[in-house]
Design a protein around this motif. Structure first.
Motif, PDB file in Angstrom:
ATOM      1  N   LYS A 125       0.849  -1.196   0.000  1.00 13.20           N
ATOM      2  CA  LYS A 125       0.000   0.000   0.000  1.00 13.20           C
ATOM      3  C   LYS A 125       0.884   1.245   0.000  1.00 13.20           C
ATOM      4  N   VAL A 126       0.544   2.195  -0.831  1.00 17.34           N
ATOM      5  CA  VAL A 126       1.300   3.434  -0.952  1.00 17.34           C
ATOM      6  C   VAL A 126       0.409   4.577  -0.474  1.00 17.34           C
ATOM      7  N   SER A 127       0.976   5.459   0.331  1.00 14.66           N
ATOM      8  CA  SER A 127       0.192   6.578   0.855  1.00 14.66           C
ATOM      9  C   SER A 127      -0.147   7.567  -0.261  1.00 14.66           C
ATOM     10  N   ALA A 128      -1.218   8.313  -0.052  1.00  7.66           N
ATOM     11  CA  ALA A 128      -1.630   9.332  -1.025  1.00  7.66           C
ATOM     12  C   ALA A 128      -0.528  10.357  -1.199  1.00  7.66           C
ATOM     13  N   SER A 129       0.134  10.695  -0.104  1.00 12.46           N
ATOM     14  CA  SER A 129       1.238  11.648  -0.160  1.00 12.46           C
ATOM     15  C   SER A 129       2.340  11.159  -1.086  1.00 12.46           C
ATOM     16  N   LYS A 130       2.693   9.879  -0.979  1.00 14.71           N
ATOM     17  CA  LYS A 130       3.740   9.284  -1.827  1.00 14.71           C
ATOM     18  C   LYS A 130       3.295   9.267  -3.285  1.00 14.71           C
ATOM     19  N   VAL A 131       2.029   8.953  -3.518  1.00 15.32           N
ATOM     20  CA  VAL A 131       1.509   8.942  -4.892  1.00 15.32           C
ATOM     21  C   VAL A 131       1.613  10.335  -5.496  1.00 15.32           C
ATOM     22  N   LEU A 132       1.225  11.354  -4.746  1.00 15.02           N
ATOM     23  CA  LEU A 132       1.290  12.724  -5.255  1.00 15.02           C
ATOM     24  C   LEU A 132       2.736  13.166  -5.476  1.00 15.02           C
ATOM     25  N   GLN A 133       3.616  12.791  -4.573  1.00 14.08           N
ATOM     26  CA  GLN A 133       5.032  13.128  -4.706  1.00 14.08           C
ATOM     27  C   GLN A 133       5.625  12.464  -5.955  1.00 14.08           C
ATOM     28  N   GLU A 134       5.353  11.188  -6.136  1.00 11.03           N
ATOM     29  CA  GLU A 134       5.860  10.470  -7.307  1.00 11.03           C
ATOM     30  C   GLU A 134       5.235  11.004  -8.600  1.00 11.03           C
ATOM     31  N   THR A 135       3.981  11.427  -8.539  1.00  8.91           N
ATOM     32  CA  THR A 135       3.326  12.015  -9.709  1.00  8.91           C
ATOM     33  C   THR A 135       4.041  13.293 -10.123  1.00  8.91           C
ATOM     34  N   CYS A 136       4.344  14.144  -9.144  1.00 10.18           N
ATOM     35  CA  CYS A 136       5.084  15.383  -9.436  1.00 10.18           C
ATOM     36  C   CYS A 136       6.447  15.070 -10.034  1.00 10.18           C
ATOM     37  N   ASN A 137       7.151  14.099  -9.450  1.00 10.26           N
ATOM     38  CA  ASN A 137       8.462  13.706  -9.978  1.00 10.26           C
ATOM     39  C   ASN A 137       8.355  13.189 -11.404  1.00 10.26           C
ATOM     40  N   TYR A 138       7.332  12.402 -11.657  1.00 11.89           N
ATOM     41  CA  TYR A 138       7.141  11.828 -12.992  1.00 11.89           C
ATOM     42  C   TYR A 138       6.822  12.922 -14.016  1.00 11.89           C
TER      43      TYR A 138
END
Length: 93
Positions: free
Chosen positions: A43-56
């Protein structure tokens, strides 16, 4: 929140996003990001998903800039009278 603030928010057409909608959107983002998609076993936190989205998105932006630069160099090295090069240049402008 005061009823006055609530009324002004409703009258301005601004709607609130519910928690379940946010969860759904984060899940959809998670499927789009290769770094997260590879490690879907946990499970990945919403914060991590948003952070990785910005990086991507930053990574994609750098890639677009690099490809644009390479294409510009390629077009600059081609014959100016070439009809195909002229069409490509007009599409890029």
């Amino acid at each position: 929140m005061s009823s006055r603030g609530l009324r002004s928010r409703q009258s301005s057409g601004v709607s609130r996003i519910r928690d379940d909608q946010i969860t759904d959107l984060v899940s959809k983002l998670q499927l789009l990001i290769p770094q997260i998609r590879r490690g879907r076993s946990h499970k990945v936190s919403a914060s991590k998903v948003l952070q990785e989205t910005c990086n991507y998105i930053r990574s994609l932006n750098r890639e677009v800039e690099d490809l644009s630069h390479r294409l510009s160099e390629l077009l600059a090295s081609t014959d100016i009278d070439n009809d195909q090069a002229a069409i490509i240049r007009s599409l890029l402008m």
